[in-house]
Scaffold this motif. Sequence first.
Motif, PDB file in Angstrom:
ATOM      1  N   GLN A  50      48.587  46.055  35.486  1.00 20.18           N
ATOM      2  CA  GLN A  50      47.660  45.753  33.584  1.00 20.18           C
ATOM      3  C   GLN A  50      47.860  44.129  34.212  1.00 20.18           C
ATOM      4  N   ASP A  51      48.717  43.667  35.134  1.00 26.91           N
ATOM      5  CA  ASP A  51      49.060  41.695  35.297  1.00 26.91           C
ATOM      6  C   ASP A  51      47.588  41.661  36.276  1.00 26.91           C
ATOM      7  N   THR A  52      46.522  42.269  36.796  1.00 28.93           N
ATOM      8  CA  THR A  52      45.207  41.323  37.612  1.00 28.93           C
ATOM      9  C   THR A  52      44.508  41.611  37.078  1.00 28.93           C
ATOM     10  N   ARG A  53      45.196  40.069  37.762  1.00 25.45           N
ATOM     11  CA  ARG A  53      43.420  38.939  36.574  1.00 25.45           C
ATOM     12  C   ARG A  53      42.275  38.648  37.218  1.00 25.45           C
ATOM     13  N   LEU A  54      41.082  39.234  37.400  1.00 30.80           N
ATOM     14  CA  LEU A  54      39.504  38.861  37.721  1.00 30.80           C
ATOM     15  C   LEU A  54      39.555  37.950  37.347  1.00 30.80           C
ATOM     16  N   PRO A  55      38.999  37.326  38.437  1.00 31.11           N
ATOM     17  CA  PRO A  55      37.834  35.402  37.946  1.00 31.11           C
ATOM     18  C   PRO A  55      37.046  36.098  37.477  1.00 31.11           C
ATOM     19  N   LEU A  56      36.516  34.644  36.403  1.00 29.47           N
ATOM     20  CA  LEU A  56      35.837  34.589  35.624  1.00 29.47           C
ATOM     21  C   LEU A  56      34.501  34.219  36.763  1.00 29.47           C
ATOM     22  N   SER A  57      33.444  34.941  35.616  1.00 30.42           N
ATOM     23  CA  SER A  57      32.038  34.734  36.712  1.00 30.42           C
ATOM     24  C   SER A  57      31.406  33.138  36.088  1.00 30.42           C
ATOM     25  N   PHE A  58      30.781  32.420  36.505  1.00 29.41           N
ATOM     26  CA  PHE A  58      29.920  31.240  36.151  1.00 29.41           C
ATOM     27  C   PHE A  58      30.191  31.353  34.633  1.00 29.41           C
ATOM     28  N   SER A  59      29.183  32.217  34.019  1.00 30.39           N
ATOM     29  CA  SER A  59      28.733  32.195  32.299  1.00 30.39           C
ATOM     30  C   SER A  59      29.932  32.609  31.916  1.00 30.39           C
ATOM     31  N   GLN A  60      31.258  33.051  32.617  1.00 24.50           N
ATOM     32  CA  GLN A  60      32.150  33.365  31.641  1.00 24.50           C
ATOM     33  C   GLN A  60      32.928  32.161  31.512  1.00 24.50           C
ATOM     34  N   GLN A  61      32.825  30.837  32.726  1.00 22.12           N
ATOM     35  CA  GLN A  61      33.580  29.358  32.518  1.00 22.12           C
ATOM     36  C   GLN A  61      33.141  29.098  31.469  1.00 22.12           C
TER      37      GLN A  61
END
Length: 83
Positions: A72-83
């Motif tokens: 549950q606490d694993t955070r994925l990196p944001l995509s370029f468009s999400q940033q």
Amino acid sequence: MTALKLISKLGSAGIKIWLDNEEQLRFKAPKGALTASLKDELVAGKADVIAFLRETQKNTDEDLIPALTRGQDTRLPLSFSQQ
């Protein structure tokens, strides 16, 4: 004629073919779509069509991308468009 060409030719005529329990070749066709010449081609290439369909069924099972399990606490990196 190769199995792929025959399957394409049948598909163009609106005829759907599949394997039932990986042993019997089944088809569904609109009335009058399976002409005598198409039927003769299918009978002549039946073994090749069955082998082709078996091989494609094997490949679809093996080509699946496995799902990853994440906490549950694993955070994925944001995509370029999400940033």
